[in-house]
Design an enzyme around this catalytic site. Structure first.
Site, PDB file in Angstrom:
ATOM      1  N   ASP A  12      80.879 -56.175  32.584  1.00 38.49           N
ATOM      2  CA  ASP A  12      80.438 -57.445  33.130  1.00 38.49           C
ATOM      3  C   ASP A  12      79.271 -57.120  34.080  1.00 38.49           C
ATOM      4  O   ASP A  12      79.109 -55.961  34.473  1.00 38.49           O
ATOM      5  CB  ASP A  12      81.628 -58.056  33.889  1.00 38.49           C
ATOM      6  CG  ASP A  12      81.257 -59.303  34.648  1.00 38.49           C
ATOM      7  OD1 ASP A  12      80.606 -60.171  34.063  1.00 38.49           O
ATOM      8  OD2 ASP A  12      81.629 -59.408  35.840  1.00 38.49           O
ATOM      9  N   ASP A  14      77.729 -59.457  37.040  1.00 41.78           N
ATOM     10  CA  ASP A  14      77.893 -59.914  38.421  1.00 41.78           C
ATOM     11  C   ASP A  14      79.267 -59.481  38.954  1.00 41.78           C
ATOM     12  O   ASP A  14      80.293 -59.883  38.416  1.00 41.78           O
ATOM     13  CB  ASP A  14      77.752 -61.446  38.467  1.00 41.78           C
ATOM     14  CG  ASP A  14      77.913 -61.999  39.858  1.00 41.78           C
ATOM     15  OD1 ASP A  14      77.699 -61.252  40.824  1.00 41.78           O
ATOM     16  OD2 ASP A  14      78.267 -63.186  39.983  1.00 41.78           O
TER      17      ASP A  14
HETATM   18  P1  B16 Z   1      73.692 -68.070  35.080  1.00 41.90           P
HETATM   19  P2  B16 Z   1      79.065 -62.474  35.136  1.00 41.90           P
HETATM   20  C1  B16 Z   1      78.376 -64.977  35.859  1.00 41.90           C
HETATM   21  O1  B16 Z   1      78.026 -63.627  35.692  1.00 41.90           O
HETATM   22  C2  B16 Z   1      78.545 -65.268  37.343  1.00 41.90           C
HETATM   23  O2  B16 Z   1      79.651 -64.544  37.872  1.00 41.90           O
HETATM   24  C3  B16 Z   1      78.792 -66.739  37.545  1.00 41.90           C
HETATM   25  O3  B16 Z   1      78.946 -67.028  38.918  1.00 41.90           O
HETATM   26  C4  B16 Z   1      77.621 -67.526  36.957  1.00 41.90           C
HETATM   27  O4  B16 Z   1      77.808 -68.930  37.099  1.00 41.90           O
HETATM   28  C5  B16 Z   1      77.492 -67.155  35.462  1.00 41.90           C
HETATM   29  O5  B16 Z   1      77.296 -65.760  35.340  1.00 41.90           O
HETATM   30  C6  B16 Z   1      76.330 -67.881  34.798  1.00 41.90           C
HETATM   31  O6  B16 Z   1      75.133 -67.422  35.366  1.00 41.90           O
HETATM   32  O7  B16 Z   1      73.635 -69.373  35.787  1.00 41.90           O
HETATM   33  O8  B16 Z   1      72.738 -67.029  35.632  1.00 41.90           O
HETATM   34  O9  B16 Z   1      73.559 -68.220  33.571  1.00 41.90           O
HETATM   35  O10 B16 Z   1      80.072 -62.251  36.212  1.00 41.90           O
HETATM   36  O11 B16 Z   1      79.668 -62.969  33.822  1.00 41.90           O
HETATM   37  O12 B16 Z   1      78.137 -61.294  34.940  1.00 41.90           O
HETATM   38 MG    MG Z   2      81.627 -60.981  37.084  1.00 40.80          MG
END
Ligand code: B16
Ligand code: MG
Length: 222
Positions: A12, A14
């Site tokens: 993953d 984030d």
């Molecule tokens: P975006 P991950 C996720 O990343 C985030 O944890 C989440 O908070 C966010 O809303 C989601 O990506 C979508 O992100 O708006 O940049 O498309 O933890 O799956 O790496």
């Molecule tokens: Mg994450």
């Protein structure tokens, strides 16, 4: 019969590779303040690993008028948040790799173990570029091209397919409960980063990325 062997680690982004959650918080907070909706860090916790539109819907739960916005208006609000988020992530540098991650990625590369990013973020490629870590991954999934989001296994299965490794020879690493469910549904070994009471179902939970080494991954893979 395929011999079970650790061939790939699928990460993953984030909360595992870098902590972009703070930037998500800042951008959502700006939008919520503008709309006059209460938003705090506790609500922000619920957004981790959750796609953009689902995140907006969680924030709008606190709006005094339910269903105030049309789908079109919600798309515009989500885009506005994303524009602010993209501005904020321009400040990311290689120093923002979480503890131990750079060493781990180099170690995996030296051992010819493949790596991929399976993130819900449509900004994943840009973040990997800012981290100057593109050469350390064999594949970065495009969240926009994934049919079913986590907890569905799709993003992990697509990643495994693209690096030509059967799911049973992959370990997935996640910081969100929905991500752990996705990894297990994909038939992979799951390592959680964070709280073991939240990341139930993981084969191993580590408190932070500093403890995530090749040896630990190989041991849980068995
Ligand atoms: P975006 P991950 C996720 O990343 C985030 O944890 C989440 O908070 C966010 O809303 C989601 O990506 C979508 O992100 O708006 O940049 O498309 O933890 O799956 O790496
Ligand atoms: Mg994450």
């Amino acid at each position: 019969m395929i011999q079970k062997k650790l061939e790939a680690v699928i990460f993953d982004l984030d909360g595992v590779i870098t902590d972009s959650a703070e930037f998500h918080f800042m951008a959502w907070k700006k939008l919520a303040d503008k709309l006059g909706i209460y938003f705090d860090r506790e609500i922000n916790e619920r957004l981790k690993g959750v796609p953009r539109m689902d995140s907006l819907n969680i924030i709008l739960e606190r709006d005094s008028i339910p269903d105030r916005y049309s789908q079109e208006e919600k798309e515009a609000l989500a885009n506005e948040k994303n524009d602010d988020y993209v501005d904020l992530i321009k400040t990311i540098t290689p120093n923002d790799l979480l503890p131990g991650i750079s060493n781990l990625l180099h170690d995996l590369q030296n051992r010819k173990i493949k790596t991929a990013i399976a993130s819900a973020s449509k900004n994943a490629s840009m973040i990997v570029e800012r981290l100057q870590a593109g050469h350390l991954f064999d594949f970065v999934a495009d969240a926009g091209a994934i049919k079913n989001q986590k907890p569905a296994p799709d993003v992990f299965l697509v990643s495994a397919e693209n690096i030509s490794v059967p799911p049973e020879n992959c370990v997935g690493v996640e910081d969100a409960a929905a991500g752990i469910i996705a990894i297990k549904a994909a038939g992979m070994v799951a390592v959680g980063i964070g709280d073991k009471n939240i990341l139930k179902g993981a084969d191993l939970v580590l408190p932070d990325t500093a403890a995530l080494t090749y040896e630990v991954i190989q041991e849980v893979f068995g």
